[in-house]
Design an enzyme around this catalytic site. Sequence first.
Site, short mmCIF file in Angstrom:
data_model
loop_
_atom_site.label_atom_id
_atom_site.label_comp_id
_atom_site.label_asym_id
_atom_site.label_seq_id
_atom_site.Cartn_x
_atom_site.Cartn_y
_atom_site.Cartn_z
N GLN A 89 -6.74 -3.24 14.12
CA GLN A 89 -6.91 -4.49 14.88
C GLN A 89 -6.27 -5.70 14.21
O GLN A 89 -6.56 -6.84 14.58
CB GLN A 89 -8.41 -4.78 15.10
CG GLN A 89 -9.24 -3.63 15.62
CD GLN A 89 -8.87 -3.23 17.02
OE1 GLN A 89 -8.38 -4.04 17.79
NE2 GLN A 89 -9.10 -1.98 17.37
N THR A 90 -5.40 -5.49 13.20
CA THR A 90 -4.84 -6.62 12.46
C THR A 90 -3.35 -6.39 12.22
O THR A 90 -2.91 -5.28 11.94
CB THR A 90 -5.55 -6.78 11.09
OG1 THR A 90 -6.96 -6.74 11.28
CG2 THR A 90 -5.18 -8.10 10.44
N TYR A 140 -8.39 8.94 13.28
CA TYR A 140 -7.10 8.39 12.84
C TYR A 140 -7.08 8.16 11.34
O TYR A 140 -6.14 8.57 10.64
CB TYR A 140 -6.78 7.06 13.55
CG TYR A 140 -5.67 6.35 12.83
CD1 TYR A 140 -4.35 6.80 12.95
CD2 TYR A 140 -5.92 5.28 11.96
CE1 TYR A 140 -3.32 6.20 12.24
CE2 TYR A 140 -4.90 4.67 11.26
CZ TYR A 140 -3.60 5.13 11.40
OH TYR A 140 -2.59 4.56 10.68
N TRP A 143 0.81 -1.21 0.00
CA TRP A 143 0.00 0.00 0.00
C TRP A 143 0.85 1.27 0.00
O TRP A 143 0.33 2.37 -0.10
CB TRP A 143 -0.96 0.02 1.18
CG TRP A 143 -0.34 -0.34 2.50
CD1 TRP A 143 0.28 0.51 3.37
CD2 TRP A 143 -0.29 -1.64 3.10
NE1 TRP A 143 0.71 -0.18 4.48
CE2 TRP A 143 0.37 -1.51 4.33
CE3 TRP A 143 -0.75 -2.90 2.70
CZ2 TRP A 143 0.59 -2.59 5.18
CZ3 TRP A 143 -0.53 -3.98 3.55
CH2 TRP A 143 0.13 -3.83 4.77
N ARG A 144 2.17 1.11 0.11
CA ARG A 144 3.05 2.27 0.04
C ARG A 144 3.66 2.45 -1.35
O ARG A 144 4.56 3.28 -1.53
CB ARG A 144 4.15 2.17 1.09
CG ARG A 144 3.62 2.29 2.52
CD ARG A 144 4.73 2.30 3.55
NE ARG A 144 4.19 2.42 4.91
CZ ARG A 144 4.92 2.36 6.02
NH1 ARG A 144 6.23 2.18 5.93
NH2 ARG A 144 4.35 2.47 7.20
N ASP A 203 -2.78 6.81 16.48
CA ASP A 203 -3.23 5.44 16.75
C ASP A 203 -2.44 4.91 17.93
O ASP A 203 -1.77 5.67 18.65
CB ASP A 203 -3.05 4.56 15.50
CG ASP A 203 -1.58 4.34 15.15
OD1 ASP A 203 -0.70 5.05 15.69
OD2 ASP A 203 -1.30 3.43 14.34
N GLU A 242 -5.59 1.24 5.53
CA GLU A 242 -5.74 1.72 6.90
C GLU A 242 -6.90 1.03 7.62
O GLU A 242 -6.80 0.69 8.80
CB GLU A 242 -5.95 3.24 6.92
CG GLU A 242 -4.72 4.04 6.53
CD GLU A 242 -3.54 3.82 7.47
OE1 GLU A 242 -3.74 3.37 8.61
OE2 GLU A 242 -2.41 4.09 7.04
#
Length: 347
Positions: A48-49, A126, A30-31, A144, A43
């Site tokens: 939570q992962t 966030y 994703w970067r 976060d 995001e």
Amino acid sequence: MENWNQETIENFRKDLLAWYDQEGRAHLPWRENTDPYRVLVSELMLQQTRVDTVITYFNRFMTALPTVQDLANAPEEQVLKLWEGLGYYSRARNLHQAAKVVVFDLKGAWPESYDDLLSLPGVGPYTAAAVASIAFNQAVPAIDGNFFRVFSRLLKIDDDIAKPKTRRVFYDAVAPIVDPKRPGDFNQAIMDLGTSYMKTNDPDTLHSPVVKYNAAFRDGVEDQYPVKSKKKKPILQRFQALVLYNEKGDLLYEQRPDSGLLAGFWTLPLRPIDSIEDLQGEQLTIKAVTHVFSHRKWEVWPVKVEQVEKLTHNQRFLSPAEQEAMALPKLQHKLLKNLKEQHDVSK
């Protein structure tokens, strides 16, 4: 709380971003670019992962739905199936709705400011800050868990991060520190710092690229930060899961209500009970399936029944192939595993 002068702030930015340019996790898929769609998907998946888990899901999601237009036009069942296993399915539904807003209501024009991004379904402070800074170069701190941990130690911020009002304390303290030229890289560098040298447990602060700015480490109290009051234990709730096969071997399912836990998903019919003595039917196993939500712990006992009086509008028998094609919540996968193990034992 420490207060940095402008010279310290500028030196911190320089040292942090120099480390990020050298050792940051640029390999993360994703970067590869700053497309707001890719940023938003990643995001929401990362909440939570673990990062390692998200990589596979992100790549699969992007292969199936490479643009925000593709997501907006996709059926919900496909979106949930692609999300299956990540949990917290409200994130997937909100992502789907946000894509529809961008494509159909905003005619494909993404909101670019932090405040405007907050108007999208499921986008909180966030996520809005992450998208605004990474995709649109807005100088806002993306706060976060990593952010709390890093800056509570750097600045010795004593406020309890479990309290909602503390977010504002951190925002006000760090907003002047965010690099205005590279806010997205700044926020991602803080994320990387929080998962490497400044982890929750066993941090390697001595070798951190910003160790000289770490007031808590300097004063020998790093293990006391961040300050966080203990969460309440989740409330225990017990259910029996009705197990009924038809003559073809199809299994009875029931669709959950549109609101509440597991909203809209198909599971075995669940009936609340006060204790295991209240179980009705032929008990299949002496071991319950347990599943913990953020504020609830479910204890579910599969019990075999011979029949139901009449199928309701939200019940149907599903074949193994139909079950495989549907997006099922983790609890249902646990129940299916339980049934399979029980069947194997009984052979």
